[in-house]
Scaffold this motif. Structure first.
Motif, mmCIF file in Angstrom:
data_model
loop_
_atom_site.group_PDB
_atom_site.id
_atom_site.type_symbol
_atom_site.label_atom_id
_atom_site.label_comp_id
_atom_site.label_asym_id
_atom_site.label_seq_id
_atom_site.Cartn_x
_atom_site.Cartn_y
_atom_site.Cartn_z
ATOM 1 N N PRO A 195 -4.601 8.945 3.561
ATOM 2 C CA PRO A 195 -5.240 9.718 2.488
ATOM 3 C C PRO A 195 -5.173 11.239 2.684
ATOM 4 O O PRO A 195 -5.439 11.975 1.740
ATOM 5 N N TYR A 196 -4.877 11.701 3.883
ATOM 6 C CA TYR A 196 -4.969 13.145 4.148
ATOM 7 C C TYR A 196 -3.582 13.717 4.410
ATOM 8 O O TYR A 196 -3.312 14.341 5.432
ATOM 9 N N HIS A 219 0.876 4.116 -2.752
ATOM 10 C CA HIS A 219 0.623 5.505 -2.346
ATOM 11 C C HIS A 219 1.586 6.453 -3.077
ATOM 12 O O HIS A 219 1.189 7.500 -3.578
ATOM 13 N N ARG A 250 -4.390 3.411 7.378
ATOM 14 C CA ARG A 250 -4.761 3.497 5.951
ATOM 15 C C ARG A 250 -5.932 4.442 5.717
ATOM 16 O O ARG A 250 -5.973 5.144 4.723
ATOM 17 N N HIS A 251 -6.897 4.439 6.629
ATOM 18 C CA HIS A 251 -8.117 5.201 6.380
ATOM 19 C C HIS A 251 -8.134 6.578 7.017
ATOM 20 O O HIS A 251 -8.788 7.477 6.521
ATOM 21 N N LEU A 252 -7.419 6.740 8.099
ATOM 22 C CA LEU A 252 -7.486 8.021 8.812
ATOM 23 C C LEU A 252 -6.281 8.912 8.509
ATOM 24 O O LEU A 252 -6.370 10.129 8.624
ATOM 25 N N ASP A 285 0.823 -1.217 0.000
ATOM 26 C CA ASP A 285 0.000 0.000 0.000
ATOM 27 C C ASP A 285 0.856 1.267 0.000
ATOM 28 O O ASP A 285 0.488 2.272 -0.612
ATOM 29 N N VAL A 310 -12.962 12.398 10.251
ATOM 30 C CA VAL A 310 -11.625 11.826 10.459
ATOM 31 C C VAL A 310 -10.943 12.503 11.652
ATOM 32 O O VAL A 310 -10.382 11.852 12.530
ATOM 33 N N ASP A 353 -5.138 -0.679 9.504
ATOM 34 C CA ASP A 353 -6.306 -0.211 8.747
ATOM 35 C C ASP A 353 -6.692 1.204 9.154
ATOM 36 O O ASP A 353 -7.090 2.014 8.311
ATOM 37 N N GLU A 354 -6.581 1.497 10.425
ATOM 38 C CA GLU A 354 -6.869 2.871 10.866
ATOM 39 C C GLU A 354 -5.901 3.851 10.206
ATOM 40 O O GLU A 354 -6.301 4.917 9.746
#
Ligand SMILES: *Cc1c(COP(=O)(O)O)cnc(C)c1O
Length: 506
Positions: free
Chosen positions: A93-94, A48, A88-90, A44, A65, A85-86
């Motif tokens: 992306p930002y 990215h 990856r998602h939190l 990942d 978020v 996973d947290e």
């Protein structure tokens, strides 16, 4: 250690507790599972970086978020795959956006994927590079020595890796202060000393902050005017030194800009070396990004004289494309450097052999005792690409800034406000002319950022806001530059229409 119900058996038959227990170590129960999730994460992370161009430059973290990143600390364990996973998602992306080829705000390096490996190795080794006899110390020494050679400093020059140029400048000016006070200020402080320092009007705020932290106060800093080329006015500097000395001040340090943050201006460093020599002042050069011009055979001449400085501060995390954070200070007089920070304590005894060997220790050259293995990411980046390839990135970014300047000059909706001397381009929306206030350019910059098209930043030049781009990015292409000019000209028109006719701005 007491064996408990969840214990495993070691090869020698001794029972060791697992980390499911309250008592066990914190290593994984199941190394296979750890490796499995780790490989997934690496996939990942590489993705990215590989696909960065396909995403908006920046995406603001949404409120939900931010909300999930608030709250009390967890009391109980969470499985590593859930934690990842947290992330990856939190988190992922930002991002700030500085990996993207059209991120040119402030002075932000883009880094390379080599850093992913380097930081993984550094974390796995968990080295404390304050001192002692282990390989990471020799890696950092080699990095310091490489850049000593690149910048043309003599053998015997000392240096240390730090978080960035702010810290590097703090260290350089601390040595200057000690030298000016005959190494008394460590003991007695600086009360009553009337030490004054000099930097051009383009000087970075880190210079003022260093003087504040060193107890000299921001009023000890004199801002010297610049010419139309934005380089320090050397004659005005000399006059200031003479007049201040006459008034009983002690001009102890001149800070030269090698690539100013506002416009990329490079002071005449040779002239500064002459002036400092004549007046007994320390020459510190802020080469945060500009020092890397020394990597390019065709641009090296621009920082001629940098090798005559008493100390120089520069960053690896900007133009050298090393991930945050990494900067460096070199000090010509290694003994003065050591005497400024030397850290002798009974429990830090040095030995001729054993782990407490390895003199000199880095903790004697800066304020930190424990220090991480920053040097590896620099070492691996230079090993991987070599100085020529890295110098080519610097050259290309300057060519791209020149191209950007020409395209702006040819675009009626935009107006350049400072010469393009290096990799920095400052301009305004032509429609901003005659407007009250500086709403328009700030709105344009926000709009470009919020739509994810590009990230320039703002700057104040001659008392007015301008749009500023600083290209220290190996991913930038000429096509990015052309697209940016089109997008910015369009955004200027849109924002000007939203704000209404000139003169009505607030
Ligand atoms: C970035 C910068 C600094 C500060 O460096 P940090 O690495 O952010 O501490 C100082 N001077 C100039 C010219 C810079 O561009």
């Amino acid at each position: 250690m007491s064996a408990s119900s969840g214990s495993g058996e070691r090869g020698d038959g001794e029972l060791i507790p697992r980390n499911g227990d309250e008592e066990g170590d914190l290593d994984p129960d199941d190394w296979e599972q750890f490796l499995h999730v780790g490989r997934g994460l690496l996939d990942d992370l590489v993705e990215h970086v590989r696909t960065v161009r396909e995403r908006p430059v920046w995406t603001a973290p949404p409120p939900e978020v931010i909300e999930r990143l608030e709250g009390p600390p967890p009391e109980h364990p969470t499985d590593i795959d859930v934690v990842l996973d947290e992330v990856r998602h939190l988190v992922l992306p930002y991002a700030l956006g500085n990996l993207h080829p059209r991120f040119w705000g402030w002075v932000h390096g883009a880094a390379t994927p080599v850093g992913i490996f380097a930081d993984a190795v550094a974390a796995a080794m968990n080295a404390n590079v304050g001192g002692r006899n282990h390989a990471p110390v020799y890696v950092e020494r080699q990095v310091v020595d490489w850049f000593r050679r690149i910048l043309g400093f003599p053998e015997g020059t000392s240096g240390i890796l730090v978080s960035g140029t702010s810290m590097a400048t703090l260290i350089g000016l601390a040595v200057a202060r000690e030298v000016a006070t005959g190494f008394e200020s460590r003991k007695r402080g600086v009360a009553g000393e009337r030490l004054t320092a000099y930097v051009s009007e383009e000087g970075h705020v880190s210079v003022r902050r260093a003087l504040e932290i060193l107890g000299l106060g921001s009023e000890s800093l004199r801002h010297v005017p610049t010419g139309s080329d934005r380089r320090i006015d050397v004659a005005a500097l000399e006059r200031a030194l003479v007049e201040d000395s006459r008034r009983g001040e002690r001009p102890f340090c001149v800070i030269g800009c090698a690539g100013s943050v506002l416009t990329g201006a490079i002071d005449d460093l040779e002239a500064l070396a002459e002036v400092c020599g004549a007046h007994g002042a320390w020459l510190h050069v802020d080469g945060a990004f500009g020092a890397m011009l020394a990597l390019s055979p065709s641009l090296r001449d621009r920082v001629r004289g940098i090798e005559r400085a008493d100390s120089v501060a520069f960053d690896f995390h900007k133009w050298l494309q090393v991930p945050y954070d990494a900067g460096c200070v070199l000090v010509r007089d290694a003994e003065a450097h050591r005497r400024t920070f030397e850290c002798r304590q009974d429990y830090l005894q040095r030995e001729a052999s054993g782990l407490a060997a390895g003199e000199p220790w880095f903790c004697d050259f800066g304020p930190e005792l424990s220090r991480g293995f920053r040097a590896l990411k620099v070492w691996m980046t230079v090993r991987r690409y070599g100085t020529r390839r890295l110098g080519r990135v610097v050259e290309r970014n300057c060519e791209q800034a020149a191209l950007l300047g020409r395209l702006i000059d040819a675009e009626p909706g935009l107006e350049r406000v400072a010469p393009v001397s290096l990799n920095v381009v400052c301009f305004r929306c032509a429609a901003a002319e005659g407007r009250v206030g500086d709403d328009l350019d700030r709105r344009v910059v926000r709009r470009l950022q919020e739509t994810g098209v590009a990230v320039p930043s703002t700057v104040r030049i001659d008392g007015r806001t301008a749009i500023r781009t600083c290209i220290v990015n190996h991913r930038t292409t000429d096509a990015d530059v052309r697209q940016f000019v089109r997008d910015t000209a369009r955004t200027c028109r849109e924002c000007a229409a939203e704000l209404g006719p000139a003169g009505e701005g607030t």
